[in-house]
Structure formats: C-alpha cells, structure tokens
Design a protein around this motif. Structure first.
Motif, PDB file in Angstrom:
ATOM      1  N   TRP A  76      21.475   6.105  -6.577  1.00 33.20           N
ATOM      2  CA  TRP A  76      22.023   6.986  -7.881  1.00 33.20           C
ATOM      3  C   TRP A  76      22.888   8.164  -7.270  1.00 33.20           C
ATOM      4  CZ3 TRP A  76      22.009   6.351 -12.944  1.00 33.20           C
ATOM      5  CH2 TRP A  76      22.240   7.811 -13.619  1.00 33.20           C
ATOM      6  N   ASP A  79      26.168   7.472  -6.295  1.00 31.70           N
ATOM      7  CA  ASP A  79      27.155   6.544  -7.328  1.00 31.70           C
ATOM      8  C   ASP A  79      27.156   5.253  -7.051  1.00 31.70           C
ATOM      9  OD1 ASP A  79      27.437   8.915  -9.083  1.00 31.70           O
ATOM     10  OD2 ASP A  79      29.209   9.423  -7.763  1.00 31.70           O
ATOM     11  N   TYR A  93      24.022  -7.648 -19.514  1.00 30.30           N
ATOM     12  CA  TYR A  93      24.279  -5.930 -20.076  1.00 30.30           C
ATOM     13  C   TYR A  93      25.372  -5.267 -19.485  1.00 30.30           C
ATOM     14  CZ  TYR A  93      19.128  -6.626 -21.382  1.00 30.30           C
ATOM     15  OH  TYR A  93      18.175  -7.078 -21.740  1.00 30.30           O
ATOM     16  N   SER A  94      25.905  -4.415 -20.228  1.00 27.01           N
ATOM     17  CA  SER A  94      26.974  -3.679 -19.774  1.00 27.01           C
ATOM     18  C   SER A  94      26.750  -2.743 -18.628  1.00 27.01           C
ATOM     19  CB  SER A  94      27.832  -2.933 -20.920  1.00 27.01           C
ATOM     20  OG  SER A  94      27.066  -1.835 -21.181  1.00 27.01           O
ATOM     21  N   THR A  95      27.590  -2.458 -17.699  1.00 27.81           N
ATOM     22  CA  THR A  95      27.330  -1.522 -16.738  1.00 27.81           C
ATOM     23  C   THR A  95      26.700  -0.280 -17.310  1.00 27.81           C
ATOM     24  OG1 THR A  95      29.058  -2.471 -15.194  1.00 27.81           O
ATOM     25  CG2 THR A  95      28.283  -0.191 -14.819  1.00 27.81           C
ATOM     26  N   ASP A  96      27.248   0.309 -18.422  1.00 28.08           N
ATOM     27  CA  ASP A  96      26.860   1.643 -18.870  1.00 28.08           C
ATOM     28  C   ASP A  96      25.376   1.336 -19.435  1.00 28.08           C
ATOM     29  OD1 ASP A  96      29.252   2.644 -18.664  1.00 28.08           O
ATOM     30  OD2 ASP A  96      30.002   2.289 -20.809  1.00 28.08           O
ATOM     31  N   ASP A  97      25.138   0.264 -20.048  1.00 25.79           N
ATOM     32  CA  ASP A  97      23.546   0.388 -20.511  1.00 25.79           C
ATOM     33  C   ASP A  97      22.514   0.158 -19.137  1.00 25.79           C
ATOM     34  OD1 ASP A  97      23.970   0.055 -23.039  1.00 25.79           O
ATOM     35  OD2 ASP A  97      24.152  -1.865 -23.336  1.00 25.79           O
ATOM     36  N   LEU A  99      23.242   1.245 -16.263  1.00 23.09           N
ATOM     37  CA  LEU A  99      23.087   2.630 -15.525  1.00 23.09           C
ATOM     38  C   LEU A  99      22.279   3.631 -16.487  1.00 23.09           C
ATOM     39  CD1 LEU A  99      26.734   3.327 -14.531  1.00 23.09           C
ATOM     40  CD2 LEU A  99      24.625   2.972 -13.016  1.00 23.09           C
ATOM     41  N   LYS A 100      22.259   3.626 -17.832  1.00 19.88           N
ATOM     42  CA  LYS A 100      21.141   4.333 -18.618  1.00 19.88           C
ATOM     43  C   LYS A 100      19.909   4.025 -18.505  1.00 19.88           C
ATOM     44  CE  LYS A 100      20.615   4.789 -23.561  1.00 19.88           C
ATOM     45  NZ  LYS A 100      20.934   4.309 -25.091  1.00 19.88           N
ATOM     46  N   GLN A 103      18.727   5.452 -15.247  1.00 18.93           N
ATOM     47  CA  GLN A 103      18.592   6.994 -15.405  1.00 18.93           C
ATOM     48  C   GLN A 103      17.214   7.100 -16.039  1.00 18.93           C
ATOM     49  OE1 GLN A 103      21.999   8.798 -17.232  1.00 18.93           O
ATOM     50  NE2 GLN A 103      21.142  10.940 -17.131  1.00 18.93           N
ATOM     51  N   GLU A 129      22.031   6.711 -28.817  1.00 23.22           N
ATOM     52  CA  GLU A 129      23.434   7.072 -27.950  1.00 23.22           C
ATOM     53  C   GLU A 129      23.464   8.682 -27.911  1.00 23.22           C
ATOM     54  OE1 GLU A 129      25.260   5.070 -26.225  1.00 23.22           O
ATOM     55  OE2 GLU A 129      24.164   3.319 -27.302  1.00 23.22           O
ATOM     56  N   THR A 131      23.515  11.942 -24.708  1.00 24.46           N
ATOM     57  CA  THR A 131      23.828  12.271 -23.332  1.00 24.46           C
ATOM     58  C   THR A 131      22.227  12.694 -22.660  1.00 24.46           C
ATOM     59  OG1 THR A 131      25.793  13.197 -23.900  1.00 24.46           O
ATOM     60  CG2 THR A 131      24.745  13.872 -21.558  1.00 24.46           C
TER      61      THR A 131
END
Length: 172
Positions: A76, A79, A93-97, A99-100, A103, A129, A131
C-alpha cells in the motif's frame, strides 16, 4: 468476542485472553482489554484475507514482513497494493473498488482502537462514495532482520530493549 459482552456493555477487561492471535486486536492480545472495536480489527484481517486469498500467518518470501497485514501495508505504501489481490477475482471488480476494500481493511487493523472505524462506519464506507481517511501503520507489523543482525524480528519504529524478564509459575 460477542459472548464476552454483557447486554449493555461496550468494553471491558478480562484476565483470560482467548482466540486466534492473528485475528486478535492488539489491546485484547496484550492487555485483555476488549471493546466494540476489537471485532473491527478481526474483520479487517478477514477482509484482507478474502481480497488476497492468503492467511494472515502466511510467509511472504518476497517481503520483509512476517504476516499478511504487514505485507499489504508495505505494498500500500509503495502504491503496489494491487499486486496482492487474488487472481481469481479477475475482472469482477474495478481497480478502484479493490483499492477501496484494501484501504478499508487497513483502516480496520489500526494499532489504536480509537483510530479504527466502527462497524457502522465500515458499512457506510462500503456503500457510499466518500473519500476515505488514509490508514496509519497497522498493529503487529513484524519485520525480519537480515541474518547476523542483533534481533531476528522487530516492530518497525517501536522497539524497546527489555533487559529483565520475570517468570512467575502459578498453578491453574
């Protein structure tokens, strides 16, 4: 853990710690203090295990960490967190999901209970959604030290040298 709590109790102490160490919150494993956030820690470990399809106790040959939480934390910070994701998840799943979710897992395994979210907040993090805050270094991060060094493992930045040990043998 839920069985330990009384009906209206939100935290407490015990002299008999029980459970699996890889899933125990630091405050419970070390001091017998449990709270609603103790289960959040366990959930975070489980979430990271699901994402990676690896046990927390796995050995990572390409990492100086001794456990999954430490390995994910290292990636993490570099990156490179997507490197730890189970390939069986494929493109589901999307990369954004992903990574979320990583996190959120790291937020759940924060060393201090006050820094961990509540489970209600975790559910909100999954479904909204927003931050997310940046996680701090998780608890129980041990690093291997090269052969020949004084210590065989350490906790990054939090070492102390204890020259005295006391052992008291008591009957059960």
């Amino acid at each position: 853990m839920a069985r330990i709590f009384g009906g209206d109790q939100t935290e407490g102490d015990t002299k008999r710690v029980g459970g699996t160490y890889g899933y125990m919150s630091p405050e419970y494993a070390m001091h017998g203090h449990f709270s609603m956030k103790s289960d959040v820690y366990s959930f975070g470990v489980l979430l990271l295990e699901i994402i990676t399809d690896k046990k927390n106790s796995n050995y990572f040959a390409d990492s100086p960490s001794l456990n999954l939480v430490g390995h994910v934390w290292e990636l993490w910070n570099e990156d490179r967190a997507m490197e730890v994701v189970d390939s069986a998840l494929g493109d589901s799943y999307s990369t954004d999901d992903i990574l979320k979710y990583i996190q959120i897992g790291l937020l759940c395994v924060q060393e201090h209970a006050t820094h961990r979210p509540t489970m209600a907040t975790v559910i909100s993090m999954f479904s909204n959604e927003t931050t997310l805050p940046s996680p701090n270094q998780p608890a129980f991060i041990e690093k291997r030290v090269k052969k020949g060094d004084e210590r065989s493992s350490s906790t990054e930045g939090t070492n102390s040298i204890n020259g005295v040990t006391v052992t008291m043998i008591q009957a059960r």
